[in-house]
Design a protein around this motif. Structure first.
Motif, mmCIF file in Angstrom:
data_model
loop_
_atom_site.group_PDB
_atom_site.id
_atom_site.type_symbol
_atom_site.label_atom_id
_atom_site.label_comp_id
_atom_site.label_asym_id
_atom_site.label_seq_id
_atom_site.Cartn_x
_atom_site.Cartn_y
_atom_site.Cartn_z
ATOM 1 N N VAL A 115 0.873 -1.178 0.000
ATOM 2 C CA VAL A 115 0.000 0.000 0.000
ATOM 3 C C VAL A 115 0.908 1.225 0.000
ATOM 4 O O VAL A 115 1.573 1.511 0.989
ATOM 5 N N LYS A 116 0.899 1.961 -1.114
ATOM 6 C CA LYS A 116 1.920 3.007 -1.292
ATOM 7 C C LYS A 116 1.344 4.232 -2.008
ATOM 8 O O LYS A 116 0.632 4.119 -3.008
ATOM 9 N N GLY A 117 1.639 5.410 -1.487
ATOM 10 C CA GLY A 117 1.371 6.658 -2.197
ATOM 11 C C GLY A 117 -0.081 6.996 -2.404
ATOM 12 O O GLY A 117 -0.433 7.667 -3.377
ATOM 13 N N ASN A 118 -0.952 6.549 -1.488
ATOM 14 C CA ASN A 118 -2.376 6.894 -1.549
ATOM 15 C C ASN A 118 -2.595 8.070 -0.590
ATOM 16 O O ASN A 118 -2.732 7.873 0.627
ATOM 17 N N GLU A 119 -2.608 9.280 -1.111
ATOM 18 C CA GLU A 119 -2.457 10.490 -0.303
ATOM 19 C C GLU A 119 -3.575 10.730 0.697
ATOM 20 O O GLU A 119 -3.353 11.359 1.734
ATOM 21 N N GLN A 120 -4.805 10.257 0.413
ATOM 22 C CA GLN A 120 -5.923 10.497 1.322
ATOM 23 C C GLN A 120 -6.329 9.268 2.129
ATOM 24 O O GLN A 120 -7.335 9.291 2.838
ATOM 25 N N LEU A 121 -5.571 8.209 2.054
ATOM 26 C CA LEU A 121 -5.893 6.996 2.796
ATOM 27 C C LEU A 121 -5.788 7.258 4.301
ATOM 28 O O LEU A 121 -4.726 7.607 4.807
ATOM 29 N N GLU A 122 -6.909 7.095 5.005
ATOM 30 C CA GLU A 122 -6.976 7.418 6.426
ATOM 31 C C GLU A 122 -6.800 6.201 7.324
ATOM 32 O O GLU A 122 -6.309 6.326 8.452
ATOM 33 N N SER A 123 -7.249 5.020 6.863
ATOM 34 C CA SER A 123 -7.161 3.828 7.706
ATOM 35 C C SER A 123 -7.255 2.576 6.848
ATOM 36 O O SER A 123 -7.544 2.636 5.655
ATOM 37 N N PHE A 124 -7.025 1.438 7.507
ATOM 38 C CA PHE A 124 -7.165 0.147 6.842
ATOM 39 C C PHE A 124 -8.527 -0.473 7.142
ATOM 40 O O PHE A 124 -8.714 -1.685 6.976
ATOM 41 N N SER A 125 -9.473 0.326 7.550
ATOM 42 C CA SER A 125 -10.831 -0.138 7.822
ATOM 43 C C SER A 125 -11.394 -0.828 6.590
ATOM 44 O O SER A 125 -11.341 -0.299 5.481
ATOM 45 N N GLY A 126 -11.926 -2.015 6.801
ATOM 46 C CA GLY A 126 -12.420 -2.842 5.700
ATOM 47 C C GLY A 126 -11.633 -4.129 5.575
ATOM 48 O O GLY A 126 -12.113 -5.102 5.004
ATOM 49 N N LEU A 127 -10.415 -4.134 6.138
ATOM 50 C CA LEU A 127 -9.585 -5.331 6.108
ATOM 51 C C LEU A 127 -9.570 -6.032 7.468
ATOM 52 O O LEU A 127 -8.664 -6.811 7.765
ATOM 53 N N ASP A 128 -10.581 -5.784 8.268
ATOM 54 C CA ASP A 128 -10.626 -6.284 9.641
ATOM 55 C C ASP A 128 -10.610 -7.807 9.737
ATOM 56 O O ASP A 128 -10.198 -8.359 10.761
ATOM 57 N N SER A 129 -11.054 -8.503 8.692
ATOM 58 C CA SER A 129 -11.136 -9.963 8.751
ATOM 59 C C SER A 129 -9.867 -10.657 8.279
ATOM 60 O O SER A 129 -9.753 -11.883 8.394
ATOM 61 N N VAL A 130 -8.912 -9.899 7.747
ATOM 62 C CA VAL A 130 -7.691 -10.516 7.224
ATOM 63 C C VAL A 130 -6.893 -11.139 8.361
ATOM 64 O O VAL A 130 -6.478 -10.458 9.303
ATOM 65 N N ALA A 131 -6.670 -12.459 8.265
ATOM 66 C CA ALA A 131 -5.937 -13.183 9.299
ATOM 67 C C ALA A 131 -4.488 -13.432 8.915
ATOM 68 O O ALA A 131 -3.645 -13.647 9.780
ATOM 69 N N SER A 132 -4.191 -13.415 7.614
ATOM 70 C CA SER A 132 -2.813 -13.684 7.210
ATOM 71 C C SER A 132 -2.496 -13.052 5.860
ATOM 72 O O SER A 132 -3.364 -12.922 4.997
ATOM 73 N N VAL A 133 -1.230 -12.652 5.729
ATOM 74 C CA VAL A 133 -0.665 -12.172 4.468
ATOM 75 C C VAL A 133 0.502 -13.099 4.157
ATOM 76 O O VAL A 133 1.405 -13.277 4.992
ATOM 77 N N GLY A 134 0.498 -13.693 2.963
ATOM 78 C CA GLY A 134 1.448 -14.754 2.661
ATOM 79 C C GLY A 134 2.890 -14.326 2.537
ATOM 80 O O GLY A 134 3.802 -15.077 2.893
ATOM 81 N N ASN A 135 3.128 -13.101 2.052
ATOM 82 C CA ASN A 135 4.496 -12.656 1.837
ATOM 83 C C ASN A 135 4.719 -11.291 2.491
ATOM 84 O O ASN A 135 4.291 -11.060 3.606
#
Length: 233
Positions: A201-221
């Motif tokens: 997640v890079k260079g998104n100037e107005q991104l305020e939070s990661f709200s919406g990804l609350d259910s993510v339990a794992s990232v593979g890499n």
């Protein structure tokens, strides 16, 4: 009995003629006239096996109406939309239920969302949105359950969130989100539990939070967060 068998044979023959795959080497629709000719040139085709290009990879096109493609139900390979300056929606693709390859949208300047893909439940490859200036969200993909090889969004200046992907359960590859100037959060991805690849997640100037990804339990890499100036949590 013989008459019954003959009737069944004729019926099966008729079905096979009415509905069949075609174009193993794919097809390019470069102008609206190519789209308009498709049901005339391929009257029995409901599944295109090879790669399909709608538009161009480098120059503007006049395509604005996909309704002549309404008989199509599946794409066996990649489906690419590029440089369609007049295309505002995907009406005409309502019968498509699966795309086995990548689904890519690049530089379609009037495309607001993905309305028209209302029955699509499976993408085998990557879903990519790149440089679509007025694209706001993913409305139209409400039945989509799985993305086989990544969700990428780059340089979509009006993208606010991921509404429309509300039924997606998993992302098979990377979640790559970069340079979307209006992106606020990740609403729409609430059911995603696994990201099998990297998250960048890079260079998104107005991104305020990661709200919406609350259910993510794992990232593979790898998990990268960089240059999101408004990020508070």
């Amino acid at each position: 009995m013989k008459k019954l068998k003959l009737t069944l044979v004729l019926l099966l023959s008729t079905i096979s003629v009415i509905s069949q795959p075609c174009l193993p080497d794919g097809i390019k629709f470069e102008i609206q006239a190519d789209i308009d000719r498709f049901p005339i040139d391929y009257p029995t085709c409901t599944q295109i096996i090879g790669k399909v290009t709608i538009g161009s990879i480098h120059s503007e096109t006049n395509i604005d109406d996909l309704t002549p493609l309404s008989a199509l139900t599946k794409f066996g390979g990649e489906l690419y939309f590029g440089y369609n300056q007049l295309l505002s929606d995907l009406s005409g693709l309502e019968n498509v239920d699966s795309i086995n390859g990548d689904l890519t949208f690049e530089n379609n300047d009037l495309l607001l969302n993905l309305t028209g893909l209302s029955n699509l439940f499976y993408i085998g490859g990557r879903l990519t949105m790149h440089g679509n200036d007025v694209f706001t969200d993913y409305a139209g993909l409400n039945k989509l359950k799985a993305i086989g090889d990544g969700l990428w969004a780059m340089g979509n200046h009006s993208l606010v969130d991921f509404t429309g992907l509300d039924s997606v359960l998993s992302i098979g590859g990377d979640l790559f989100i970069q340079s979307n100037a209006a992106l606020k959060n990740f609403h729409g991805l609430e059911l995603v539990a696994v990201i099998e690849g990297s998250m960048d997640v890079k260079g998104n100037e107005q991104l305020e939070s990661f709200s919406g990804l609350d259910s993510v339990a794992s990232v593979g890499n790898d998990f990268w967060i960089e240059s999101n100036k408004a990020l508070t949590s």
